[in-house]
Enzyme design. Structure first.
Site, short mmCIF file in Angstrom:
data_model
loop_
_atom_site.label_atom_id
_atom_site.label_comp_id
_atom_site.label_asym_id
_atom_site.label_seq_id
_atom_site.Cartn_x
_atom_site.Cartn_y
_atom_site.Cartn_z
N GLY A 271 31.48 -9.44 -1.17
CA GLY A 271 31.82 -8.02 -1.06
C GLY A 271 30.64 -7.15 -1.50
CG ASP A 272 29.37 -7.41 -5.43
OD1 ASP A 272 30.28 -6.56 -5.36
OD2 ASP A 272 29.32 -8.29 -6.32
P1 ADP Z 1 35.39 -9.17 -1.37
O1 ADP Z 1 34.48 -10.11 -2.11
O2 ADP Z 1 35.14 -7.73 -1.71
O3 ADP Z 1 36.84 -9.56 -1.41
P2 ADP Z 1 35.23 -10.41 1.25
O4 ADP Z 1 35.66 -11.69 0.64
O5 ADP Z 1 36.13 -9.82 2.28
O6 ADP Z 1 34.91 -9.28 0.15
O7 ADP Z 1 33.79 -10.67 1.88
C1 ADP Z 1 32.97 -9.68 2.42
C2 ADP Z 1 32.37 -10.16 3.71
O8 ADP Z 1 31.65 -11.38 3.50
C3 ADP Z 1 33.39 -10.44 4.80
O9 ADP Z 1 33.70 -9.26 5.53
C4 ADP Z 1 32.64 -11.49 5.64
O10 ADP Z 1 31.70 -10.88 6.50
C5 ADP Z 1 31.86 -12.29 4.59
N1 ADP Z 1 32.64 -13.45 4.09
C6 ADP Z 1 33.33 -13.55 2.93
N2 ADP Z 1 33.96 -14.74 2.82
C7 ADP Z 1 33.67 -15.41 3.95
C8 ADP Z 1 34.02 -16.71 4.48
N3 ADP Z 1 34.80 -17.56 3.80
N4 ADP Z 1 33.52 -17.08 5.70
C9 ADP Z 1 32.74 -16.23 6.39
N5 ADP Z 1 32.37 -15.01 5.95
C10 ADP Z 1 32.83 -14.59 4.76
#
Ligand code: ADP
Length: 309
Positions: free
Chosen positions: A252-253
């Site tokens: 997310g960061d």
């Molecule tokens: P946060 O850490 O704020 O919850 P996310 O987990 O949604 O944010 O991750 C942010 C971005 O990173 C996603 O929109 C995606 O592009 C990428 N990402 C995160 N986790 C995955 C994953 N398991 N596989 C592929 N891309 C990921």
């Protein structure tokens, strides 16, 4: 220059243990200590992609000194010194699990809050985008980020705000709006006081609620599901390829770094959303939190699709 703001940074300490035993002594051989806080992850990723980035926030005590000495490489630092000690956040890694002990951090005195606002204002002229991440330390009012947004706007700067709970609520309810927010499903649910699913029609309805009026970009990150976004009145779904994930903490960061970078470079909608997602994915592919390997950037970037929905 992109300015990142970390109001409650930490020294992140990790203690790997084969077995974590309660109510007795655990000895740890390999201790790692890093400068932590969501804003510092954003800073590191921006430096890794070659952007001009500086970090600010509050630091204090010997932990504050440690933090200054261990900032991400190729970044500038304009932290503001306070009387309290920068906190420690401990992660005990054991048996495939992670037990965390997080200090609350120092309580900020009113004169320190004011001093920081003046300091922050003095950085605005050299800044074009501000990226604010993480929680507020005790002592700062809930609308402290609103004040930062207001000052940034006075200088014509854009603001990406990545926070949750009362601080996010205050930012949404204020007449001065951040340029972009990046809630995940959990943060959206918390904000609305009801469970929000990843269903596109539901997300569309949710982001159309008056609470979000006036925010230029709302990017809901959906982990492996990519992202759903609203830019003024246009909705987008970002689809990403399946990747091998090493550690998604900090994705997310990295996404926030991508949004900030894209706003700074004034790219089109599609490019902004691709940059935000490719950096989130590149972070997820690495073991280290808040770090990307740019050599895979183009390959992944070209596999992301953005469609208007
Ligand atoms: P946060 O850490 O704020 O919850 P996310 O987990 O949604 O944010 O991750 C942010 C971005 O990173 C996603 O929109 C995606 O592009 C990428 N990402 C995160 N986790 C995955 C994953 N398991 N596989 C592929 N891309 C990921």
């Amino acid at each position: 220059m992109i300015l990142t703001v970390t109001m409650n940074p930490s020294i992140d300490i990790s203690y790997p243990l084969d077995v974590f035993e309660l109510d007795t002594v655990n000895r740890v051989a390999e201790v790692s200590k890093t400068a932590g806080g969501k804003g510092l992850n954003v800073t590191r990723v921006l430096a890794e992609i070659g952007d001009n980035v500086a970090g600010t926030g509050l630091i204090g005590g010997t932990n504050g000194d440690f933090l200054l000495q261990h900032l991400p490489q190729n970044t500038q630092a304009y932290f503001y010194e306070i009387a309290g000690d920068t906190r420690n956040c401990i992660a005990i890694l054991h048996e495939g699990q992670q037990t965390e002990i997080l200090e609350a951090g120092p309580t900020i005195a009113p004169e320190e809050a004011n001093g920081f606002l003046h300091h922050y204002q003095s950085l605005m002229k050299a800044t074009d985008v501000v990226a604010i991440s993480g929680s507020l330390p005790a002592g700062l009012p809930t609308d402290f980020y609103v004040q930062l947004v207001e000052i940034a706007h006075q200088f014509g700067n854009k603001v990406v705000l990545d926070c949750s709970g009362a601080a996010l609520q205050a930012a949404l309810e204020s007449p001065v709006k951040p340029t972009a927010i990046k809630p995940n499903n959990e943060e959206l649910s918390q904000l609305l006081g009801r469970e929000v699913s990843k269903d596109l029609n539901e997300l569309k309805e949710v982001l159309s609620e008056p609470l979000f009026d006036g925010i230029e970009w709302i990017i809901v990150s959906l982990g492996a599901g990519g992202a759903f976004a609203k830019h003024w009145d246009t909705f987008y779904k970002v689809d990403i390829p399946k990747i091998e994930v090493a550690n998604p903490v900090g994705s997310g960061d990295s996404t926030v770094a991508g949004i900030s970078s894209a706003l700074s470079h004034q790219v089109d909608d599609q490019s902004l959303l691709k940059k935000a997602n490719v950096l989130g994915m590149l972070n997820a592919q690495e073991k280290m939190t808040g770090h990307v390997n740019v050599s895979n950037y183009d390959t992944l970037y070209n596999q992301i699709t953005v469609k208007e929905v």
